[in-house]
Design a protein around this motif. Sequence first.
Motif, PDB file in Angstrom:
ATOM      1  N   GLU A 146      76.016  99.940  61.481  1.00 40.60           N
ATOM      2  CA  GLU A 146      75.231  99.605  60.295  1.00 40.60           C
ATOM      3  C   GLU A 146      73.751  99.445  60.640  1.00 40.60           C
ATOM      4  OE1 GLU A 146      77.040  96.098  58.772  1.00 40.60           O
ATOM      5  OE2 GLU A 146      78.894  97.119  58.151  1.00 40.60           O
ATOM      6  N   THR A 149      72.852 103.488  62.140  1.00 39.73           N
ATOM      7  CA  THR A 149      73.146 104.582  61.203  1.00 39.73           C
ATOM      8  C   THR A 149      73.606 103.983  59.881  1.00 39.73           C
ATOM      9  OG1 THR A 149      75.410 104.742  62.051  1.00 39.73           O
ATOM     10  CG2 THR A 149      73.758 106.195  63.050  1.00 39.73           C
ATOM     11  N   PRO A 150      72.699 103.370  59.131  1.00 40.89           N
ATOM     12  CA  PRO A 150      73.081 102.699  57.882  1.00 40.89           C
ATOM     13  C   PRO A 150      73.619 103.669  56.839  1.00 40.89           C
ATOM     14  CG  PRO A 150      70.689 102.866  58.085  1.00 40.89           C
ATOM     15  CD  PRO A 150      71.252 103.313  59.390  1.00 40.89           C
ATOM     16  N   ASN A 151      74.493 103.155  55.993  1.00 39.94           N
ATOM     17  CA  ASN A 151      75.046 103.895  54.846  1.00 39.94           C
ATOM     18  C   ASN A 151      75.902 105.087  55.253  1.00 39.94           C
ATOM     19  OD1 ASN A 151      73.503 102.165  53.118  1.00 39.94           O
ATOM     20  ND2 ASN A 151      71.711 103.488  53.446  1.00 39.94           N
ATOM     21  N   GLU A 152      76.463 105.049  56.451  1.00 37.72           N
ATOM     22  CA  GLU A 152      77.317 106.162  56.883  1.00 37.72           C
ATOM     23  C   GLU A 152      78.778 105.758  56.982  1.00 37.72           C
ATOM     24  OE1 GLU A 152      76.105 108.494  60.152  1.00 37.72           O
ATOM     25  OE2 GLU A 152      74.068 108.806  59.418  1.00 37.72           O
ATOM     26  N   GLY A 153      79.104 104.566  56.500  1.00 35.61           N
ATOM     27  CA  GLY A 153      80.501 104.163  56.443  1.00 35.61           C
ATOM     28  C   GLY A 153      81.033 103.590  57.737  1.00 35.61           C
TER      29      GLY A 153
END
Length: 305
Positions: A146, A149-153
């Motif tokens: 998070e 690499t935010p918003n990548e699940g």
Amino acid sequence: LASPLFSELLPPLGNRPVLIVECPWLLVTRVPAPDDIVHTPTVREMARGITEFLGRHRADFRGGQSADLDAWEVDILGHSFGSAVASSLVREMDLQRASGNSTSFLTVPSVNKVVLLDPMCFAPGMTKQAQLLRRPASEVAQELLEEFTPNEGGHSLLEALSCCISRPDPSETYLGHDTAAASLGRRRWILFQTYFFNYFIFRDIMYSWVNSRVLHGAEYLDRGLLRSMNRQGRVLTVLAETDLMIAADLLREELEGEVPSECRSQGAGVLWLPVVGHGACQHRQEVWDGIRLFLSPASVDSEKK
């Protein structure tokens, strides 16, 4: 020295004497021997042993010249655990030369330059290791994903296992740090390091033994000598963006601003490796070139003028 770095650095040195310190007890999966309790040296003991060895063989390292000549200099290079030894060695040599003993001044070398790769000898470097030691790998990995690499699940155990079996290529060059390939590279490095370190390093019986027997913070954490050398342009620090052993981004911010601008063209300062993680520095061309430039005679002569 890992083999790629070793094979790339030695040939350009020509006839320059090199002392390589081997630490066989650091091998992962090695079964502890009965005499490890009494024969595994601490970092401080290693530093003293190296200093004494250099003193005894001074003439050999000076190309056969008389040991009665003026004081001499050495360069030190250490990676990861080796950076702890390097830090302790810098302190040991400084203490002995400052003792006022004329014999020590002649036999103990002074430190000219230091190269630190993925260093663990600075206080901020302890924070991430503590997490890997105490918290579940899945929890640490998810927080780091998070962050980097935010918003990548989220991630699955199968994906993490895949990253450990087919580890990221440490020599891969990512063109553009904000590309999809770079983002995937960060993700793979984070998962590989988190799970590999947690299950195959920190749970390894020999590594745990070395941590408790050899690594004492008071013996190797820098007390200002390395930072002082950094401000003089005498330190090259190689940091990797997703290194999970140390707080690379914090160290970069602290160390980079200290280096005199006139020394940076000679290779001093921080060499930043985007995307990749701990240990990748040993396999990268820009690191080999940076160390050669920093330790080259031309660089030394330029800084002494």
